[in-house]
Design an enzyme around this catalytic site. Structure first.
Site, short mmCIF file in Angstrom:
data_model
loop_
_atom_site.label_atom_id
_atom_site.label_comp_id
_atom_site.label_asym_id
_atom_site.label_seq_id
_atom_site.Cartn_x
_atom_site.Cartn_y
_atom_site.Cartn_z
N GLY A 80 44.99 47.25 51.71
CA GLY A 80 46.08 46.29 51.84
C GLY A 80 47.28 46.54 51.03
O GLY A 80 47.61 48.00 50.90
N ARG A 81 48.00 45.68 50.56
CA ARG A 81 49.08 45.95 49.88
C ARG A 81 49.13 46.93 48.62
O ARG A 81 49.74 47.76 48.48
CB ARG A 81 49.81 44.70 49.27
CG ARG A 81 50.58 43.95 50.41
CD ARG A 81 50.92 42.52 49.47
NE ARG A 81 49.97 41.78 49.49
CZ ARG A 81 49.53 40.64 49.95
NH1 ARG A 81 50.11 40.02 50.90
NH2 ARG A 81 48.44 39.95 49.65
N ILE A 82 47.87 46.52 47.79
CA ILE A 82 47.70 47.54 46.32
C ILE A 82 47.23 48.59 46.87
O ILE A 82 47.46 49.89 46.41
CB ILE A 82 46.75 46.68 45.56
CG1 ILE A 82 47.37 45.64 44.98
CG2 ILE A 82 46.54 47.59 44.44
CD1 ILE A 82 46.82 44.54 44.18
N SER A 134 39.52 49.83 56.23
CA SER A 134 40.25 48.80 56.26
C SER A 134 39.51 47.84 57.28
O SER A 134 38.76 48.27 58.04
CB SER A 134 41.67 49.25 56.89
OG SER A 134 42.14 48.28 57.55
N ARG A 135 39.93 46.35 57.21
CA ARG A 135 39.34 45.42 57.95
C ARG A 135 39.59 45.71 59.32
O ARG A 135 39.02 45.08 60.22
CB ARG A 135 39.78 44.04 57.52
CG ARG A 135 38.71 43.48 56.63
CD ARG A 135 39.07 41.93 56.20
NE ARG A 135 40.33 41.95 55.33
CZ ARG A 135 40.59 41.30 54.71
NH1 ARG A 135 40.03 40.11 54.65
NH2 ARG A 135 42.07 41.23 54.04
N THR A 187 39.66 48.24 40.39
CA THR A 187 40.73 47.55 39.58
C THR A 187 40.64 46.19 40.47
O THR A 187 41.78 45.24 40.15
CB THR A 187 42.02 48.04 39.75
OG1 THR A 187 42.35 48.36 40.91
CG2 THR A 187 42.16 49.18 38.77
N GLU A 235 32.92 38.81 32.98
CA GLU A 235 33.88 38.96 31.92
C GLU A 235 33.80 38.03 31.05
O GLU A 235 33.65 36.76 31.55
CB GLU A 235 35.51 39.02 32.60
CG GLU A 235 35.58 40.37 33.45
CD GLU A 235 36.76 40.55 34.02
OE1 GLU A 235 37.78 39.53 33.71
OE2 GLU A 235 37.05 41.36 35.00
N HIS A 256 40.66 44.27 31.91
CA HIS A 256 41.34 43.45 32.90
C HIS A 256 42.83 43.57 32.77
O HIS A 256 43.60 42.50 32.67
CB HIS A 256 40.94 42.20 33.23
CG HIS A 256 41.17 41.45 34.54
ND1 HIS A 256 39.84 40.75 34.94
CD2 HIS A 256 42.11 41.83 35.50
CE1 HIS A 256 40.77 40.43 36.43
NE2 HIS A 256 41.91 40.91 36.29
N GLY A 294 45.04 45.26 34.96
CA GLY A 294 45.90 45.60 36.27
C GLY A 294 47.31 45.19 36.34
O GLY A 294 48.00 46.02 36.47
C1 GLV Z 1 44.35 39.88 39.09
O1 GLV Z 1 43.15 40.10 38.79
C2 GLV Z 1 44.90 39.38 40.14
O2 GLV Z 1 44.17 38.88 40.93
O3 GLV Z 1 46.19 39.09 40.33
#
Ligand code: GLV
Length: 293
Positions: free
Chosen positions: A140-142, A161-162, A210, A241, A259, A261
């Site tokens: 996806g985007r990330i 990918s889906r 991530t 967490e 966490h 990211g």
């Molecule tokens: C952070 O973990 C997010 O999903 O934006």
């Protein structure tokens, strides 16, 4: 807060653990909007207590903390914060890839512990990225933003990918030198990476997470790292967490981040701003900017 306070009356929840939950349940009654963080569990109980809610604005791209079906059933709009955090999260993924493949954590522990014996030609040798394959699980985007950065380091890209494009997960795991996870947490992706998947990876490969902790079976990962089934892992997210599986803590071949990211000032400001704009739009009777699904 300033943007919200200019448009509506705002109350902030307080407390930790059970007290925070009680406070949220008491305050949500009669409110038209709820702004939530990834650490807030917005389940059916909260949603039903929010008898006047029109919108739940999550300040995150992931929204596994919200029972979206329950919200929808009550006619409540759910929004998230896509796009604005793509660069920060992709940058941090590269930071983790570099940290684990270049043994940065191990080296820093030497210095802090006063045990660095001094420079040596064959000391803490890592893995070069050029010519290696990065397997991206979830394109996806990330995932795509991570691919673009990794290509600048000379890596080749494989992805699942889906949609129909990409390669099967089994093949990606068996052929990649670094595997990076970018799927959202859903019932289908919970423990997507467990003992059989780790066993399929190259013994020289690294796993990067991530996205959300429960995508990886943390106990299986600790076992695989301890038994050198894979070379290393770098994690930004955990199953429970802020707890980290105790078997991971003594291992040298894992980088553990808390966490982080999307944690840049620019990105967190943009996320907060987008969540506020979603609330203001919906309370004004306009469509939200970024509703989910
Ligand atoms: C952070 O973990 C997010 O999903 O934006």
């Amino acid at each position: 807060m300033a943007r919200l306070e200019a448009a509506c009356q705002v109350e902030q929840c307080a407390g930790d653990g059970d007290a925070a939950r009680r406070d949220l349940l008491a305050r949500v009654a009669g409110k038209q909007a709820l702004v939530s963080m990834v650490t807030d569990t917005i389940d059916r109980t909260v949603i039903e207590a929010g008898d006047a809610l029109k919108i739940i604005a999550n300040v995150a791209v992931g929204y596994n903390n919200i029972d979206v079906a329950a919200a929808r059933g009550c006619g409540i709009i759910v929004t998230n914060t896509p796009d604005v955090l793509t660069d920060a999260t992709a940058d941090f993924t590269l930071a983790l890839i570099l940290a684990i493949t270049r043994r940065l954590g191990e080296g820093e522990r030497w210095l802090r512990g006063g045990t660095w014996p001094g420079w040596a030609f064959d000391q803490l040798l890592g893995m070069q990225l050029r010519g290696k394959q990065l397997g991206i699980v979830g394109y996806g985007r990330i995932g795509r933003a991570v691919a673009a950065r990794a290509q600048a380091f000379g890596m080749t890209i494989a992805y699942t990918s889906r949609s129909d494009a990409g390669i099967p997960l089994d093949r990606l795991l068996a052929t990649s030198d670094v595997v990076s996870l970018h799927v959202p947490l859903t019932p289908e992706t919970r423990h997507l990476i467990g003992q059989p998947e780790l066993a399929r990876m190259k013994r020289s490969a690294y796993l990067i997470n991530t996205t959300r902790g429960p995508v990886v079976d943390e106990a299986a990962l600790a076992w695989a790292l301890k038994n050198r089934l894979i070379a290393g892992a770098a994690l930004d997210v955990y199953e429970r967490e802020p707890e980290v599986h105790s078997d991971l803590l003594p291992l040298e071949n894992v980088v553990l981040a808390p966490h982080l990211g999307s944690a840049t000032t620019e990105t967190r400001t943009a996320m907060a701003d987008l969540a506020a704009r979603n609330v203001i739009a919906v309370l004004a009777g306009e469509p939200p900017l970024t509703s989910v699904g």
